[in-house]
Design a protein around this motif. Structure first.
Motif, short mmCIF file in Angstrom:
data_model
loop_
_atom_site.label_atom_id
_atom_site.label_comp_id
_atom_site.label_asym_id
_atom_site.label_seq_id
_atom_site.Cartn_x
_atom_site.Cartn_y
_atom_site.Cartn_z
N TYR A 28 54.74 3.19 57.16
CA TYR A 28 55.64 2.37 56.34
C TYR A 28 56.83 3.18 55.81
O TYR A 28 57.57 2.70 54.96
N ARG A 30 57.09 5.61 53.74
CA ARG A 30 57.10 5.87 52.30
C ARG A 30 57.28 7.37 52.11
O ARG A 30 56.31 8.14 52.18
N ASN A 88 48.47 5.05 47.55
CA ASN A 88 48.81 4.23 48.72
C ASN A 88 47.51 3.88 49.42
O ASN A 88 46.95 4.70 50.13
N THR A 92 48.25 0.21 54.20
CA THR A 92 48.94 -0.88 53.49
C THR A 92 50.12 -0.27 52.74
O THR A 92 50.31 0.94 52.74
N THR A 93 50.88 -1.13 52.07
CA THR A 93 51.94 -0.65 51.18
C THR A 93 51.53 -0.78 49.72
O THR A 93 52.35 -0.63 48.83
N ASP A 95 50.31 0.08 46.20
CA ASP A 95 50.29 1.25 45.32
C ASP A 95 49.54 0.86 44.05
O ASP A 95 50.13 0.33 43.11
#
Length: 202
Positions: A28, A30, A88, A92-93, A95
């Motif tokens: 993703y 991040r 995280n 997945t995203t 948080d």
């Protein structure tokens, strides 16, 4: 045949969980989590380098002693793996730590307090032979150091809030963090006193 200890298995599972965190960050993009997981993964391999390659000078041995104790590193691995997974959730995203469930930081502070206290207490125990520190003093000094580190961390975290838009913690939250750190440390004391784990405090 080389026997793999329980602690080694825990450390390897911790590394694997952090690797999953790194892969999730890459999936993703991040950047914060890529950096966090990358540093954590490298950190979990540093004790191996010390144990296999480095023989520190006598004066440094007490301060580096936690790196040579697989039981302590296993506790550290559990803490880091869970913390990375909360910041995280793998693949997945989500948080949990900062956005979806901000109370998740209680878990990290508890485990962080346990880990830091165990490391500090172990260093003081190793120093006790040279400086005639009693076991009671080891406990008192380790809690004082933990408290100072905890307060310092909370101050640094508060000062950094202006740089991270989605993080804002109240003073009530800061107090709760200190309480969870202390509860984690008390759990460490219980382990050492009753189970003699991850070391024995005479």
């Amino acid at each position: 045949m080389i026997r793999i200890t329980r602690e080694r298995r825990i450390i390897n599972i911790g590394r694997f969980m952090v690797l999953i965190g790194l892969l999730s960050g890459l999936m993703y993009m991040r950047i914060d989590h890529i950096y966090r997981s990358g540093v954590a993964l490298i950190g979990l391999f540093i004790p191996d380098i010390f144990q296999r390659k480095l023989n520190p000078p006598e004066k440094l041995k007490p301060f580096l002693s936690p790196l040579y104790n697989d039981r302590i590193i296993a506790i550290l691995a559990v803490f880091i793996a869970i913390h990375v997974s909360l910041v995280n959730v793998p693949f997945t995203t989500i948080d949990l730590f900062h956005k979806e469930w901000t109370d998740a930081d209680m878990i990290s502070h508890f485990l962080g307090g346990l880990t830091v206290w165990v490391m500090v207490a172990h260093v003081l125990k190793e120093l006790s032979g040279k400086y005639s520190i009693t076991s009671k003093q080891v406990v008192v000094y380790s809690f004082l150091i933990l408290f100072m580190l905890s307060v310092g961390w909370e101050i640094a975290e508060k000062l950094s809030e202006s740089e991270i838009s989605f993080i804002h913690e109240t003073f009530g939250n800061k107090f709760r963090d200190l309480v969870m750190n202390t509860l984690g440390a008390l759990s460490g004391l219980w382990l050492v006193k009753t189970k003699k784990y991850p070391f024995e405090l005479n």
